[in-house]
Motif scaffolding. Structure first.
Motif, mmCIF file in Angstrom:
data_model
loop_
_atom_site.group_PDB
_atom_site.id
_atom_site.type_symbol
_atom_site.label_atom_id
_atom_site.label_comp_id
_atom_site.label_asym_id
_atom_site.label_seq_id
_atom_site.Cartn_x
_atom_site.Cartn_y
_atom_site.Cartn_z
ATOM 1 N N MET A 16 73.615 -21.449 104.836
ATOM 2 C CA MET A 16 72.611 -20.900 103.917
ATOM 3 C C MET A 16 72.953 -21.290 102.482
ATOM 4 O O MET A 16 74.089 -21.165 102.036
ATOM 5 N N ALA A 17 71.926 -21.784 101.755
ATOM 6 C CA ALA A 17 72.170 -22.210 100.371
ATOM 7 C C ALA A 17 72.383 -20.995 99.466
ATOM 8 O O ALA A 17 71.935 -19.895 99.796
ATOM 9 N N ASP A 18 73.057 -21.208 98.344
ATOM 10 C CA ASP A 18 73.280 -20.092 97.409
ATOM 11 C C ASP A 18 71.949 -19.538 96.912
ATOM 12 O O ASP A 18 71.710 -18.340 96.918
ATOM 13 N N LEU A 19 71.087 -20.450 96.445
ATOM 14 C CA LEU A 19 69.725 -20.030 96.128
ATOM 15 C C LEU A 19 68.830 -20.570 97.234
ATOM 16 O O LEU A 19 68.766 -21.775 97.469
ATOM 17 N N GLU A 20 68.175 -19.645 97.904
ATOM 18 C CA GLU A 20 67.330 -20.086 99.004
ATOM 19 C C GLU A 20 65.937 -19.503 98.824
ATOM 20 O O GLU A 20 65.754 -18.287 98.830
ATOM 21 N N ILE A 21 64.979 -20.392 98.589
ATOM 22 C CA ILE A 21 63.597 -19.951 98.377
ATOM 23 C C ILE A 21 62.770 -20.415 99.573
ATOM 24 O O ILE A 21 62.802 -21.582 99.943
ATOM 25 N N ARG A 22 62.056 -19.471 100.156
ATOM 26 C CA ARG A 22 61.278 -19.789 101.355
ATOM 27 C C ARG A 22 59.856 -19.237 101.241
ATOM 28 O O ARG A 22 59.684 -18.020 101.077
ATOM 29 N N GLY A 23 58.905 -20.129 101.297
ATOM 30 C CA GLY A 23 57.493 -19.716 101.347
ATOM 31 C C GLY A 23 57.060 -18.838 100.182
ATOM 32 O O GLY A 23 56.206 -17.967 100.340
ATOM 33 N N LEU A 24 57.620 -19.101 99.006
ATOM 34 C CA LEU A 24 57.355 -18.210 97.863
ATOM 35 C C LEU A 24 55.934 -18.369 97.344
ATOM 36 O O LEU A 24 55.485 -19.463 97.016
ATOM 37 N N LYS A 25 55.252 -17.231 97.293
ATOM 38 C CA LYS A 25 53.887 -17.228 96.751
ATOM 39 C C LYS A 25 53.848 -16.302 95.548
ATOM 40 O O LYS A 25 54.343 -15.179 95.608
ATOM 41 N N VAL A 26 53.255 -16.790 94.476
ATOM 42 C CA VAL A 26 53.188 -15.998 93.242
ATOM 43 C C VAL A 26 51.776 -16.063 92.686
ATOM 44 O O VAL A 26 51.145 -17.115 92.666
ATOM 45 N N GLU A 27 51.312 -14.894 92.215
ATOM 46 C CA GLU A 27 49.990 -14.813 91.586
ATOM 47 C C GLU A 27 50.121 -14.347 90.145
ATOM 48 O O GLU A 27 51.032 -13.593 89.826
ATOM 49 N N ALA A 28 49.212 -14.794 89.321
ATOM 50 C CA ALA A 28 49.054 -14.208 87.987
ATOM 51 C C ALA A 28 47.572 -14.036 87.772
ATOM 52 O O ALA A 28 46.790 -14.950 88.085
ATOM 53 N N ASP A 29 47.198 -12.873 87.246
ATOM 54 C CA ASP A 29 45.774 -12.614 87.010
ATOM 55 C C ASP A 29 44.934 -12.890 88.254
ATOM 56 O O ASP A 29 43.852 -13.477 88.156
ATOM 57 N N ASN A 30 45.452 -12.481 89.392
ATOM 58 C CA ASN A 30 44.730 -12.655 90.655
ATOM 59 C C ASN A 30 44.492 -14.105 91.057
ATOM 60 O O ASN A 30 43.646 -14.389 91.900
ATOM 61 N N THR A 31 45.190 -15.028 90.435
ATOM 62 C CA THR A 31 45.072 -16.427 90.842
ATOM 63 C C THR A 31 46.389 -16.844 91.473
ATOM 64 O O THR A 31 47.450 -16.583 90.904
ATOM 65 N N GLU A 32 46.295 -17.489 92.619
ATOM 66 C CA GLU A 32 47.523 -17.924 93.258
ATOM 67 C C GLU A 32 48.050 -19.169 92.545
ATOM 68 O O GLU A 32 47.324 -20.159 92.381
ATOM 69 N N ILE A 33 49.282 -19.104 92.092
ATOM 70 C CA ILE A 33 49.850 -20.249 91.372
ATOM 71 C C ILE A 33 50.876 -20.962 92.243
ATOM 72 O O ILE A 33 50.818 -22.176 92.393
ATOM 73 N N LEU A 34 51.801 -20.215 92.822
ATOM 74 C CA LEU A 34 52.733 -20.822 93.770
ATOM 75 C C LEU A 34 52.208 -20.531 95.172
ATOM 76 O O LEU A 34 51.927 -19.379 95.511
ATOM 77 N N ARG A 35 52.114 -21.588 95.964
ATOM 78 C CA ARG A 35 51.458 -21.422 97.277
ATOM 79 C C ARG A 35 52.404 -21.707 98.426
ATOM 80 O O ARG A 35 52.061 -22.407 99.356
ATOM 81 N N GLY A 36 53.607 -21.198 98.311
ATOM 82 C CA GLY A 36 54.571 -21.413 99.380
ATOM 83 C C GLY A 36 55.589 -22.462 98.973
ATOM 84 O O GLY A 36 55.500 -23.619 99.365
ATOM 85 N N VAL A 37 56.537 -22.045 98.148
ATOM 86 C CA VAL A 37 57.554 -22.978 97.666
ATOM 87 C C VAL A 37 58.831 -22.799 98.478
ATOM 88 O O VAL A 37 59.280 -21.672 98.710
ATOM 89 N N ASP A 38 59.416 -23.926 98.908
ATOM 90 C CA ASP A 38 60.723 -23.914 99.568
ATOM 91 C C ASP A 38 61.680 -24.711 98.702
ATOM 92 O O ASP A 38 61.354 -25.806 98.268
ATOM 93 N N LEU A 39 62.857 -24.130 98.463
ATOM 94 C CA LEU A 39 63.840 -24.854 97.646
ATOM 95 C C LEU A 39 65.234 -24.314 97.947
ATOM 96 O O LEU A 39 65.410 -23.103 98.112
ATOM 97 N N ASP A 40 66.209 -25.227 98.019
ATOM 98 C CA ASP A 40 67.611 -24.831 98.186
ATOM 99 C C ASP A 40 68.415 -25.371 97.018
ATOM 100 O O ASP A 40 68.212 -26.505 96.602
ATOM 101 N N LEU A 41 69.305 -24.529 96.527
ATOM 102 C CA LEU A 41 70.172 -24.992 95.442
ATOM 103 C C LEU A 41 71.529 -24.325 95.603
ATOM 104 O O LEU A 41 71.609 -23.107 95.790
ATOM 105 N N ASN A 42 72.584 -25.155 95.547
ATOM 106 C CA ASN A 42 73.929 -24.589 95.674
ATOM 107 C C ASN A 42 74.672 -24.635 94.344
ATOM 108 O O ASN A 42 74.381 -25.469 93.483
ATOM 109 N N GLN A 43 75.626 -23.747 94.199
ATOM 110 C CA GLN A 43 76.506 -23.820 93.035
ATOM 111 C C GLN A 43 77.168 -25.187 93.041
ATOM 112 O O GLN A 43 77.498 -25.713 94.099
#
Ligand SMILES: Nc1ncnc2c1ncn2[C@@H]1O[C@H](COP(=O)(O)OP(=O)(O)OP(=O)(O)O)[C@@H](O)[C@H]1O
Ligand SMILES: [Mg+2]
Lengths: 250, 455
Positions: A1-28
């Motif tokens: 497992m990566a130190d930072l592990e992002i899976r399927g991240l969805k983010v909205e602002a003002d009811n608009t979807e901006i991130l539509r499922g982000v996957d990212l791994d980042l290690n120290q």
């Protein structure tokens, strides 16, 4: 497992979807560059990692060494070692740079660093980053030029010693000399304990800070990944290829 | 015993004689008394200056005038400074103690009882006392306000300050006004600065925690040519004190005045810091910081009259409010038709911390001369969400970040005010109030987050 592990991240602002499922791994110890056209969602991802002020996470997970970040306030994340150098740093009138930095350092280290020791470290870091001593009494970011603000972000990182640094267009608005100073500042921080996510439009900062991986964001998703050569391709060819591929549904 | 409404010529004469006051002073008190008889007490319905305050309801003029003096020694923030200050202490309607450092005495500085000075320094006191409360016919500090005229007649504890020409003082002259006994208190101060003199006068207003009092105060200051004067007035009353204050400065040619008020205590405070710029090139900076909490009502009325050419005024008042408190800022700048080259600016900013508090501001300009530079403005806002985010994203806990932002908001007022102890004492007062507040109720304005994104 990566130190930072992002899976399927969805983010909205003002009811608009901006991130539509982000996957990212980042290690120290790793440096990752994130590129992408204007408005593709890079800053939104940066905010989401550091504690979104106006963004709502509507799906997915984001863990830092196993801890779910989405449930933590921005100050709690900072105390876990997360740091965001903002694309547009904020002016805070009447709060002196010294007072701000000392309060932040004490909060992150969870101890009262003696004033003398703190001031020595501060002055040393300021000298490294070419920040004039006269800034100590000035209000945070107030009346700073664009370049001064960016340098001040890196100064904060140098003092807070994060384990995960997200640098959102820290290179923009810097002339060549300032860019070098800032890049050297980042490199000094780097080491096996620091993971860096560097968001940029241009490769010029990547000439000083070599990324292990380059990812491209488009319309709220990571659509391409590769090594440093990908950044060069994008700089010469632009995002047209990616746009076209996307339109063609590839 | 006597109250503000049951004053009589006999009582005033008796008190004046008992204090060994000279005949001219007694006659002046009686003349002021006669003027009061034609004046009504301010009324919130009829009087413009009381219009939006609950003062008239709270103004209990039947309270007995306190004259006894008391043995309480209130703490002064200047005690912690390593400078030797001159100190005059008014407690419960009497001047109970005066100490003047030998160095000041040697320079001819006087800090003394006003009744005594009226006899011993008649040439200084007679032309000056009441000159600013009764001579002009315009503005708030005129003979038209009974609360001021009644002080002219019946003041009980007076301090006289004289800083001779060309004497420059590095340490402040401190006047403590303390109300321990409930009732009406009528302090009075007269300060004269000779030409090219430099001095700072601190007024510290304190009371017992439960003292229910009306303090009707008049301070007159005359700054002669090129004098430099700082007046700093701390209102640190307990929560049952109503304070009416006229602090009026007459500024002669090229004099420079800073007039800072720090209002944190009291139930109702009507504060009138006024300057008459009577000499060319004079400059005044009425400054104010205030923090109003549950049950408090502050009415702040800086008033500057430009009566001579090329004078400068720069008004800046900043306040934070919480609970159901209310503040009213009614700044007024008058520019006379001959005051060419006037440069004036007037600003009020309020920070509403919690729902239910209300701040009103009417910065006003009354200009009869066209050849001037004038600006004014007011703003009411809340804590900025983006600033809060920025601080917390650096690990600073929300509560501490809020304190930094609120304290930072006030710092602008202190700018170049380098008076010993003043900024620290003021910010400590404010910080104590923030520390006691329920920070979870602080309102945050997130409009800046959206703007930020559009940058
Ligand atoms: N607070 C917000 N409210 C509404 N829309 C937002 C908000 N923040 C971002 N957006 C929208 O989300 C999209 C992504 O914005 P973001 O700032 O993350 O892009 P970016 O990739 O960082 O762009 P740039 O390269 O210009 O910095 C844009 O279309 C933007 O208009
Ligand atoms: Mg961006």
């Amino acid at each position: 497992m990566a130190d930072l592990e992002i899976r399927g991240l969805k983010v909205e602002a003002d009811n608009t979807e901006i991130l539509r499922g982000v996957d990212l791994d980042l290690n120290q110890g790793q440096t990752i560059a994130l590129m992408g056209p204007n408005g593709s969602g890079k800053s939104t991802l940066a905010y989401a990692i550091a504690g979104p002020p106006a963004y709502e996470v509507t799906g997915g997970t984001m863990t830092w060494k196993g801890t779910e970040l989405n449930e933590l306030t921005p100050d709690e994340r900072a105390r876990l070692g997360v740091f965001l150098a903002m694309q547009y740093p904020v002016e805070v009138p009447g709060v002196s740079l010294t007072n701000f930095l000392r309060t932040a350092v004490n909060a992150v280290r969870e101890e009262d660093v003696p004033v003398r020791e703190f001031m020595q470290t501060l002055r040393a870091e300021m000298a490294e980053l070419d920040v004039d001593g006269s800034f100590l009494q000035r209000s945070v970011n107030e009346g700073f030029s664009g370049g001064e603000k960016k340098r001040f972000e890196i100064l904060q990182a140098a003092l807070l010693k994060p384990q995960l640094a997200v640098l959102d267009e820290t290179d923009s608005g810097l002339d060549v000399d300032a860019l070098k100073t800032v890049a050297e500042g980042v490199n000094r921080l780097s080491g096996p304990d620091l993971g860096v996510l560097i968001i940029t439009h241009y490769t010029r900062i990547l000439r000083y800070i070599t990324p292990d991986e380059v990812h491209v964001m488009f319309e709220g998703r990571i659509v391409a990944s590769g090594g440093p050569e990908l950044a060069d391709e994008l700089e010469t060819g632009g995002y047209e290829g990616i746009r076209a591929a996307h339109a063609a549904g590839v | 015993m006597t109250s503000l409404t049951t004053l009589t010529e006999e009582a005033l004469t008796g008190a004046s004689n008992a204090a060994d006051e000279p005949t001219w002073l007694r006659d002046r008190r009686l003349a002021a008394y006669k003027r009061t008889l034609d004046l009504a007490w301010p009324d919130s319905r009829a009087d413009e200056f009381w219009r939006s305050t609950p003062f008239a309801q709270r103004l209990d003029v039947e309270r007995e005038i306190v004259v006894g003096g008391g043995s309480v020694s209130p703490a002064s923030f200047t005690a912690d400074l390593d400078v030797e200050v001159a100190m005059a202490r008014i407690v419960d309607g009497a001047l109970v103690e005066v100490t003047v450092p030998a160095a000041m005495v040697a320079q001819g500085v006087l800090v003394t009882d006003l009744s005594t000075a009226a006899a011993e320094h008649v040439e200084l006191v007679e032309p000056a006392l009441g000159a600013l409360t009764s001579s002009n016919t315009e503005g708030t500090g005129s003979g038209a306000d009974r609360t001021i005229t009644v002080n002219d007649a019946a003041w009980t504890a007076g301090v006289f300050i004289h800083v001779p020409a060309e004497v420059e003082l590095d340490t402040p002259i401190v006047i403590q006004v303390h109300a321990e006994t409930g009732g009406a208190h009528l302090p009075r101060v007269l300060a004269l600065l000779g030409h090219h003199a430099r001095a700072s006068v601190y007024l510290e207003h304190t009371s017992g925690a439960d003292t229910d009092a009306l303090v009707d105060e008049v301070v007159e200051v005359i700054a002669h040519d090129a004098a430099q004067l700082d007046v700093v007035s701390f209102q640190q009353w307990g929560s049952h004190v109503d304070h009416l204050a006229l602090q009026k400065v007459q500024a002669h040619r090229d004099s420079r005045i800073r007039h800072l008020s720090v209002t944190v205590g009291g139930r109702t405070v009507r504060f009138l810091p006024e300057t008459d710029l009577v000499g060319p090139g004079a400059e005044t900076r009425p400054l104010g910081v205030y923090f109003a909490d549950e049950g408090q009502w502050f009415d702040l009325q800086p008033y500057v009259r430009h009566l001579a050419p090329h004078a400068t005024s720069d008004v800046l008042f900043k306040g934070a409010l919480q609970g159901n408190s209310r503040t009213v800022f009614r700044g007024n700048i008058f520019v006379d038709k001959d005051a060419v080259g006037t440069d004036t600016d007037e600003n009020n900013k309020s920070l509403i911390l919690t729902e239910g508090a209300r701040a009103d501001a009417t910065p006003f300009l009354e200009i009869e001369c066209s050849d001037i530079v004038a600006g004014h403005g007011s703003a009411t806002g809340q804590i900025d969400a983006l600033q809060l985010y920025y601080l917390t994203s650096r690990g600073i806990p929300r509560e501490e970040a809020l304190r930094l932002i609120v304290t930072g908001f006030f710092r602008e007022v202190f700018g170049d005010v380098d008076l010993p102890g003043v900024e620290d004492a003021a910010l400590t007062e404010i910080d104590e109030r923030i520390a006691a507040a329920d920070l979870s109720r602080f309102q945050v304005n997130d409009a800046s987050l959206k703007d930020h994104h559009d940058e």
